[in-house]
Design a protein around this motif. Structure first.
Motif, short mmCIF file in Angstrom:
data_model
loop_
_atom_site.label_atom_id
_atom_site.label_comp_id
_atom_site.label_asym_id
_atom_site.label_seq_id
_atom_site.Cartn_x
_atom_site.Cartn_y
_atom_site.Cartn_z
N THR A 68 -9.40 0.28 10.16
CA THR A 68 -8.19 0.75 10.82
C THR A 68 -7.13 -0.34 10.84
O THR A 68 -7.46 -1.52 10.80
CB THR A 68 -8.51 1.18 12.27
OG1 THR A 68 -7.29 1.46 12.96
CG2 THR A 68 -9.26 0.11 13.05
N CYS A 97 0.82 -1.23 0.00
CA CYS A 97 0.00 0.00 0.00
C CYS A 97 0.85 1.27 0.00
O CYS A 97 0.69 2.14 -0.85
CB CYS A 97 -0.93 -0.02 1.21
SG CYS A 97 -1.97 1.43 1.38
N PRO A 134 -7.14 6.19 9.60
CA PRO A 134 -8.08 7.20 10.09
C PRO A 134 -7.81 7.63 11.54
O PRO A 134 -8.05 8.78 11.90
CB PRO A 134 -9.45 6.53 9.95
CG PRO A 134 -9.18 5.08 9.79
CD PRO A 134 -7.83 4.97 9.16
N ILE A 148 -8.25 -11.10 1.37
CA ILE A 148 -8.36 -10.19 0.23
C ILE A 148 -7.26 -10.48 -0.79
O ILE A 148 -6.08 -10.51 -0.43
CB ILE A 148 -8.23 -8.72 0.71
CG1 ILE A 148 -9.27 -8.42 1.79
CG2 ILE A 148 -8.35 -7.75 -0.45
CD1 ILE A 148 -9.17 -7.02 2.36
N THR A 168 -12.02 5.88 6.56
CA THR A 168 -10.81 5.15 6.22
C THR A 168 -9.69 6.16 5.99
O THR A 168 -9.77 7.31 6.38
CB THR A 168 -11.11 4.23 5.01
OG1 THR A 168 -9.91 3.56 4.62
CG2 THR A 168 -11.67 4.96 3.81
N GLY A 216 -8.45 5.60 0.27
CA GLY A 216 -9.07 4.67 1.22
C GLY A 216 -9.35 3.36 0.54
O GLY A 216 -9.43 3.28 -0.68
N GLY A 217 -9.49 2.28 1.35
CA GLY A 217 -9.62 0.94 0.74
C GLY A 217 -11.02 0.69 0.22
O GLY A 217 -11.89 1.52 0.30
C1 SAM Z 1 -5.95 1.52 2.57
S1 SAM Z 1 -6.38 0.75 4.09
C2 SAM Z 1 -6.94 2.16 5.03
C3 SAM Z 1 -7.40 1.86 6.42
C4 SAM Z 1 -6.36 1.41 7.42
N1 SAM Z 1 -5.13 2.08 7.34
C5 SAM Z 1 -6.16 -0.10 7.31
O1 SAM Z 1 -5.08 -0.52 6.94
O2 SAM Z 1 -7.11 -0.80 7.64
C6 SAM Z 1 -7.88 -0.12 3.79
C7 SAM Z 1 -7.75 -1.58 3.42
O3 SAM Z 1 -7.14 -1.70 2.15
C8 SAM Z 1 -6.32 -2.85 2.15
N2 SAM Z 1 -5.32 -2.73 1.09
C9 SAM Z 1 -4.35 -1.80 0.97
N3 SAM Z 1 -3.62 -2.01 -0.15
C10 SAM Z 1 -4.15 -3.11 -0.75
C11 SAM Z 1 -3.84 -3.84 -1.95
N4 SAM Z 1 -2.82 -3.48 -2.75
N5 SAM Z 1 -4.59 -4.89 -2.25
C12 SAM Z 1 -5.63 -5.27 -1.46
N6 SAM Z 1 -5.98 -4.62 -0.34
C13 SAM Z 1 -5.24 -3.56 0.02
C14 SAM Z 1 -5.73 -2.82 3.53
O4 SAM Z 1 -5.21 -4.06 3.92
C15 SAM Z 1 -6.90 -2.41 4.37
O5 SAM Z 1 -7.62 -3.54 4.81
#
Ligand code: SAM
Ligand code: SF4
Length: 342
Positions: free
Chosen positions: A108, A37, A83, A200, A79, A341-342
């Motif tokens: 989170t 990410c 957040p 995921i 998100t 945000g996800g």
């Molecule tokens: C961007 S994060 C934002 C919220 C918080 N920081 C978190 O990690 O839960 C939201 C969700 O997106 C997922 N995520 C981020 N990058 C991803 C990717 N390349 N592929 C799949 N899921 C992803 C994260 O694991 C998280 O569950």
């Protein structure tokens, strides 16, 4: 908000999809550097994050959320970024909780949840989703890339459970060669705890995580791995358009979800819009461009003008990126996950 608003008939997009969910990113910053990410090489010291003045204020977010509610949004997820690094987030939760009939939740990384759970609950948050990619410290630290230990995320999950931010979901992104060995321990640990783990598929969000199809562990493989040890059976979605495929353990000890965004895209049922921390509206996670709402909100746009504008953006929406994904589309200049945000 004015009483005399003319509410456009709840808009449908070009593929006849209504607008039901809104994800609101409250910051593009994060205290983790998850390799899938916010890889450190890109999001390092020199990276320019949004300035505070660029972020929508809590009042601006709440005004927009109220208008989205009028257009049919029934669920809001806060998100980021992370957040909980946005100061006084519970104040925003309190404002949003005042909008009638909304399902209000938050995603989170769990790092600050133990200290914030009580205040969030009191402010009116209903439940949380916590991201956790492994129960093994070495694997988890290799993924969050800031040496954050598993135990503190588990403390956060426990605190959330204790204050009733339930049902809790746990999100685990599965990346080939990094954490597939954590699939079974994660299933095992959470299956009797009333916590649904959602596995995921690693996605090609943004354009900085160096995504390759080879790094994706498919939903079919995830399912087969867990089913071989803990037999599973499919169950119906909770609601139309649910992104996770649901399965329950045949021994009745709970359920899991699998989000197959790469191998089984679900664009057809996508009812989701995303608002970035600086007030841009995106109608797809994989969008390359957003719609600037902040300048309208900070200008003199009336609620009616904003409402009409939002409805017209939605009715012109035709996004279905995941349906069309190819190796070449992975290189498009898409916005980053940590921003939208996800
Ligand atoms: C961007 S994060 C934002 C919220 C918080 N920081 C978190 O990690 O839960 C939201 C969700 O997106 C997922 N995520 C981020 N990058 C991803 C990717 N390349 N592929 C799949 N899921 C992803 C994260 O694991 C998280 O569950
Ligand atoms: S997935 Fe969440 S915790 Fe990890 S870097 Fe992205 S925003 Fe931060």
């Amino acid at each position: 908000m004015s009483e005399s608003l003319t509410i456009p008939v709840q808009p449908k997009d070009l593929l006849q999809r209504p607008l039901r969910d809104l994800r609101i990113s409250v910051t593009d910053r994060c205290n983790f550097r998850c390799v899938y990410c916010m890889p450190k090489e890109i999001f390092g010291r020199d990276y320019t994050f949004l300035e505070r003045s660029e972020l929508l204020t809590f009042e601006e977010i709440t005004r927009l959320a109220g208008l989205f509610r009028q257009l049919g949004v029934a669920k809001i997820r806060l998100t980021g970024g992370e957040p909980l690094v946005r100061r006084d987030l519970e104040r925003l939760v309190g404002l949003l909780a005042g909008l009638p009939g909304l399902d209000l939740t938050l995603t989170t990384n769990g790092s600050l949840l133990a200290e914030k759970a009580q205040a969030l609950r009191q402010a009116g948050l209903q439940r949380v989703t916590v991201s956790l990619d492994s129960l093994d410290d070495r694997t988890f630290m290799a993924m969050n890339d800031v040496d954050f230990p598993v135990a503190r995320v588990l403390d956060g999950i426990r605190a959330a459970q204790d204050v009733g931010l339930t049902p809790i979901k746990v999100n685990m992104v599965v990346k080939r060669g990094v954490n597939e060995t954590s699939l079974l321990p994660m299933a095992e640990h959470f299956r009797s705890a009333g916590i649904v783990v959602r596995f995921i598929e690693y996605m090609d969000v943004g354009h900085s995580n160096g995504w390759r199809l080879d790094d994706v562990v498919s939903a079919a493989e995830i399912l087969a791995t867990i089913d071989a040890v803990y037999p599973l059976e499919p169950i119906a979605p909770n609601y139309p358009g649910e992104v996770a495929n649901r399965y329950r353990y045949r021994d009745g000890s709970g359920e899991i979800g699998i989000i197959a965004s790469v191998t089984q895209p679900f664009c057809r049922g996508c009812t989701r819009a995303r608002l970035s921390a600086d007030g841009f509206l995106y109608t797809c996670l994989f969008a390359t461009q957003g719609h600037d709402l902040r300048s309208l909100v900070r200008g003199d746009a009336s609620d009616q003008a904003l409402l009409d504008h939002l409805a017209s953006i939605w009715t012109r929406r035709g996004d279905r990126y995941s349906d069309l994904r190819t190796a070449a589309t992975a290189d498009l200049p898409k916005v980053e996950m940590s921003y939208i945000g996800g």
